[in-house]
Design a protein around this motif. Structure first.
Motif, PDB file in Angstrom:
ATOM      1  N   UNK A   1      18.763  14.855  16.557  1.00  0.00           N
ATOM      2  CA  UNK A   1      18.350  16.238  16.763  1.00  0.00           C
ATOM      3  C   UNK A   1      18.164  17.107  15.526  1.00  0.00           C
ATOM      4  N   UNK A   2      17.503  17.983  15.410  1.00  0.00           N
ATOM      5  CA  UNK A   2      17.510  18.819  14.291  1.00  0.00           C
ATOM      6  C   UNK A   2      18.370  19.862  14.418  1.00  0.00           C
ATOM      7  N   UNK A   3      19.095  20.088  13.132  1.00  0.00           N
ATOM      8  CA  UNK A   3      19.980  21.119  13.107  1.00  0.00           C
ATOM      9  C   UNK A   3      20.289  21.540  11.731  1.00  0.00           C
ATOM     10  N   UNK A   4      21.386  22.356  11.469  1.00  0.00           N
ATOM     11  CA  UNK A   4      21.702  22.945   9.976  1.00  0.00           C
ATOM     12  C   UNK A   4      22.430  21.695   9.253  1.00  0.00           C
ATOM     13  N   UNK A   5      22.114  21.362   8.078  1.00  0.00           N
ATOM     14  CA  UNK A   5      22.807  20.511   7.094  1.00  0.00           C
ATOM     15  C   UNK A   5      24.115  21.176   6.886  1.00  0.00           C
ATOM     16  N   UNK A   6      25.389  20.563   6.922  1.00  0.00           N
ATOM     17  CA  UNK A   6      26.585  20.841   6.425  1.00  0.00           C
ATOM     18  C   UNK A   6      26.987  19.815   5.459  1.00  0.00           C
ATOM     19  N   UNK A   7      27.364  20.364   4.196  1.00  0.00           N
ATOM     20  CA  UNK A   7      27.903  19.376   3.130  1.00  0.00           C
ATOM     21  C   UNK A   7      29.273  19.657   2.606  1.00  0.00           C
ATOM     22  N   UNK A   8      29.898  18.823   2.616  1.00  0.00           N
ATOM     23  CA  UNK A   8      31.549  18.674   1.826  1.00  0.00           C
ATOM     24  C   UNK A   8      31.358  17.939   0.769  1.00  0.00           C
ATOM     25  N   UNK A   9      31.801  18.493  -0.582  1.00  0.00           N
ATOM     26  CA  UNK A   9      31.670  17.902  -1.577  1.00  0.00           C
ATOM     27  C   UNK A   9      32.959  16.855  -2.048  1.00  0.00           C
ATOM     28  N   UNK A  10      32.814  15.889  -2.122  1.00  0.00           N
ATOM     29  CA  UNK A  10      33.950  14.695  -1.928  1.00  0.00           C
ATOM     30  C   UNK A  10      34.492  14.331  -3.445  1.00  0.00           C
ATOM     31  N   UNK A  11      33.528  14.648  -4.753  1.00  0.00           N
ATOM     32  CA  UNK A  11      34.105  14.023  -5.879  1.00  0.00           C
ATOM     33  C   UNK A  11      33.644  15.319  -6.959  1.00  0.00           C
TER      34      UNK A  11
ATOM     35  N   UNK B   1      29.904  14.421   2.270  1.00  0.00           N
ATOM     36  CA  UNK B   1      30.032  14.041   3.611  1.00  0.00           C
ATOM     37  C   UNK B   1      29.137  15.045   4.235  1.00  0.00           C
ATOM     38  N   UNK B   2      28.079  14.386   5.113  1.00  0.00           N
ATOM     39  CA  UNK B   2      27.293  15.397   5.973  1.00  0.00           C
ATOM     40  C   UNK B   2      27.250  15.235   7.263  1.00  0.00           C
ATOM     41  N   UNK B   3      27.021  16.547   7.744  1.00  0.00           N
ATOM     42  CA  UNK B   3      27.126  16.830   9.273  1.00  0.00           C
ATOM     43  C   UNK B   3      25.727  17.588   9.579  1.00  0.00           C
ATOM     44  N   UNK B   4      25.408  17.463  10.701  1.00  0.00           N
ATOM     45  CA  UNK B   4      24.522  18.318  11.070  1.00  0.00           C
ATOM     46  C   UNK B   4      24.809  19.076  12.506  1.00  0.00           C
ATOM     47  N   UNK B   5      24.816  20.397  12.635  1.00  0.00           N
ATOM     48  CA  UNK B   5      25.130  21.184  13.500  1.00  0.00           C
ATOM     49  C   UNK B   5      24.220  22.118  14.112  1.00  0.00           C
ATOM     50  N   UNK B   6      24.258  22.764  15.290  1.00  0.00           N
ATOM     51  CA  UNK B   6      23.513  23.889  15.815  1.00  0.00           C
ATOM     52  C   UNK B   6      23.897  24.917  15.221  1.00  0.00           C
TER      53      UNK B   6
ATOM     54  N   UNK C   1      27.514  26.250  16.185  1.00  0.00           N
ATOM     55  CA  UNK C   1      28.509  25.535  14.975  1.00  0.00           C
ATOM     56  C   UNK C   1      28.830  24.172  15.410  1.00  0.00           C
ATOM     57  N   UNK C   2      28.398  23.806  16.731  1.00  0.00           N
ATOM     58  CA  UNK C   2      28.918  22.465  17.282  1.00  0.00           C
ATOM     59  C   UNK C   2      28.001  21.290  16.624  1.00  0.00           C
ATOM     60  N   UNK C   3      28.297  20.083  16.615  1.00  0.00           N
ATOM     61  CA  UNK C   3      27.679  19.013  16.129  1.00  0.00           C
ATOM     62  C   UNK C   3      26.269  18.564  17.160  1.00  0.00           C
ATOM     63  N   UNK C   4      25.186  18.241  16.528  1.00  0.00           N
ATOM     64  CA  UNK C   4      23.910  18.119  17.499  1.00  0.00           C
ATOM     65  C   UNK C   4      24.113  16.655  17.596  1.00  0.00           C
ATOM     66  N   UNK C   5      23.168  16.153  18.739  1.00  0.00           N
ATOM     67  CA  UNK C   5      23.053  14.884  19.312  1.00  0.00           C
ATOM     68  C   UNK C   5      22.453  14.148  17.927  1.00  0.00           C
ATOM     69  N   UNK C   6      22.654  12.808  18.058  1.00  0.00           N
ATOM     70  CA  UNK C   6      22.102  11.900  16.841  1.00  0.00           C
ATOM     71  C   UNK C   6      20.538  11.994  17.115  1.00  0.00           C
TER      72      UNK C   6
ATOM     73  N   UNK D   1      30.077  23.286   3.739  1.00  0.00           N
ATOM     74  CA  UNK D   1      29.347  24.360   3.308  1.00  0.00           C
ATOM     75  C   UNK D   1      28.099  24.208   4.187  1.00  0.00           C
ATOM     76  N   UNK D   2      27.666  25.434   4.570  1.00  0.00           N
ATOM     77  CA  UNK D   2      26.519  25.752   5.350  1.00  0.00           C
ATOM     78  C   UNK D   2      25.414  25.826   4.868  1.00  0.00           C
ATOM     79  N   UNK D   3      24.574  24.994   4.672  1.00  0.00           N
ATOM     80  CA  UNK D   3      23.232  25.089   3.650  1.00  0.00           C
ATOM     81  C   UNK D   3      22.140  25.958   4.309  1.00  0.00           C
ATOM     82  N   UNK D   4      22.036  26.114   5.267  1.00  0.00           N
ATOM     83  CA  UNK D   4      21.107  26.750   6.084  1.00  0.00           C
ATOM     84  C   UNK D   4      19.753  26.028   6.312  1.00  0.00           C
ATOM     85  N   UNK D   5      19.861  24.911   5.614  1.00  0.00           N
ATOM     86  CA  UNK D   5      18.577  24.020   5.516  1.00  0.00           C
ATOM     87  C   UNK D   5      18.731  23.026   7.063  1.00  0.00           C
TER      88      UNK D   5
END
Length: 431
Positions: A280-290, A264-269, A273-278, A299-303
């Protein structure tokens, strides 16, 4: 268009989100009940598994950072009994200790399954020959790619990195059709192939390359493609998420598909730590689902990247991200300007006459020296030609990064060659 698992790769968005929510709820329950560290973090955040009713509720959960991986080190984030763990891989950590990442048999098998999807959607088929030139050992990249390729039916050459003469000999002898390397090492191998007078289009059978493990620019991709006459595909992964199959380009090379049944991917400032607008560049956050052994939540990838929301012509529903634009912790400041190494690389690789290797040296707090290897034929005694190239590099860098750096032109082979992840920035201000 070929698919490895057409059903899951083209699962309608509504059904895919339903599957994500089911798996998100399950993994949150698991870490809350089986990982004391996560239970504590959840309690401090005032959240319980029952609070996760929609995918949007994920923002209620706390982030996981690389520092969390060193709490109760090394087994503190295990969600299964230690006896069920069959593999340890590591990723480097800033504390000097490696980040320990654990796998069950299911984790290894599922990681290989994701790689199989990746290879097939980029054109690799049974009968191809993959030269795997990543490091075999504690690093996840080589092994997971190896298993996924074998699952497809590809013949794998476990070459490992280095010994460039041998790499080229393997390509010639066994008819390598694709290879897996870091982009910096691929640039070097390509340059050696050409220096030896080998015509890659006639003397080799290479059709595609899979490059990852370090951020690189579109200009670097183009340079390698032009040098070897092949297609270069960007692959993205990280040990904390199970290896290199997190995101991958299809044959259209217009962004990396994130396998949303697995992540499950998110992109934040990165500052708020808030979600960016669709878009927009930000930091990729990943949650492992399986993942079984060591699922990670937010997880804050810093990417740094952004979502690409247009449908992909390949027909896959899983959403895409742009190529990794850099890392939030790779940024450095010179004369008050924020600069990413990839900005400099993109300029250098677009200039005719620049060879494959470069290095950025930071001295004091206002001085940046860019050391650049250039094509050997520039060292022919015509000083004005060198000066013109040097000034072109300086001016194009100034326009891009808004800082006028010092530039040193070097003969090929002057700078150290990296067979793994390249160390492009030497920060003498912290030495």
């Amino acid at each position: 268009m070929s698919f490895w698992n057409r059903e899951i790769e083209t699962l309608p968005e509504k059904e895919l989100k339903k599957l994500q929510l089911e798996r998100l709820k399950r993994v949150v329950e698991v870490v809350y009940n089986k990982v004391p560290h996560y239970r504590k973090k959840f309690e401090e955040a005032g959240v319980k598994p029952s609070d996760i009713k929609t995918l949007e509720d994920i923002v209620k959960l706390p982030f996981t950072t690389k520092e969390d991986l060193f709490v109760d080190y090394p087994y503190g984030l295990l969600a299964v009994p230690k006896e069920e763990v069959i593999r340890l891989h590591t990723s480097s950590g800033t504390t000097g200790k490696p980040k320990a990442i654990f796998f069950t048999k299911k984790d290894i098998d599922f990681g290989a399954e994701l790689i199989a999807r990746c290879l097939v959607m980029s054109g690799t088929t049974k009968g191809d020959v993959l030269q795997n030139s990543m490091t075999y050992g504690l690093f996840t990249g080589a092994f997971i790619m190896h298993y996924g390729a074998e699952k497809v039916g590809v013949m794998v050459i476990p070459a490992g990195p280095g010994n460039t003469e041998r790499q080229i000999e393997l390509m010639k002898t066994f008819g390598t059709t694709c290879f897996h390397m870091t982009p910096s090492y691929a640039l070097y191998v390509a340059s050696v192939i050409l220096e030896k007078g080998i015509d890659p289009r006639k003397d080799l059978k290479i059709k595609r390359a899979y490059l990852g493990a370090e951020p690189y620019s579109e200009e670097t991709r183009k340079k390698i493609e032009d040098m070897l006459g092949i297609d270069v595909y960007n692959c993205y992964g990280l040990s904390e998420m199970g290896g290199p199959g997190v995101g991958f380009e299809c044959v259209y090379k217009n962004g990396l598909h994130i396998w949303e049944d697995a992540f499950l991917a998110e992109i934040i400032n990165p500052q708020t730590g808030e979600p960016v607008k669709e878009g927009e560049i930000g930091e990729l956050i990943l949650t492992s689902l399986n993942r079984e052994a060591m699922p990670l939540i937010r997880y804050r990838t810093r990417d740094l990247t952004y979502f690409i929301n247009e449908p992909c012509p390949c027909g896959r529903i899983h959403r895409r991200i742009s190529r990794i634009l850099g890392r939030s912790d790779d940024m450095f400041i010179v004369r008050g300007v924020n600069i990413f190494p990839q900005q400099i690389e993109a300029v250098l690789m677009s200039i005719k006459g620049v060879a494959q290797n470069y290095q950025i040296v930071l001295e004091n707090y206002d001085e940046m020296i860019v050391k650049v290897e250039i094509d050997r034929d520039f060292f022919d005694g015509r000083v004005e030609r060198l000066l013109k190239l040097r000034e072109e590099i300086i001016e194009k860098l100034r326009k891009t990064i808004l800082v006028r750096p010092k530039v040193e032109l070097l003969e090929p082979g002057t700078l150290p060659v990296s067979e793994g992840k390249a160390k492009r920035v030497i920060d003498k201000r912290t030495l």
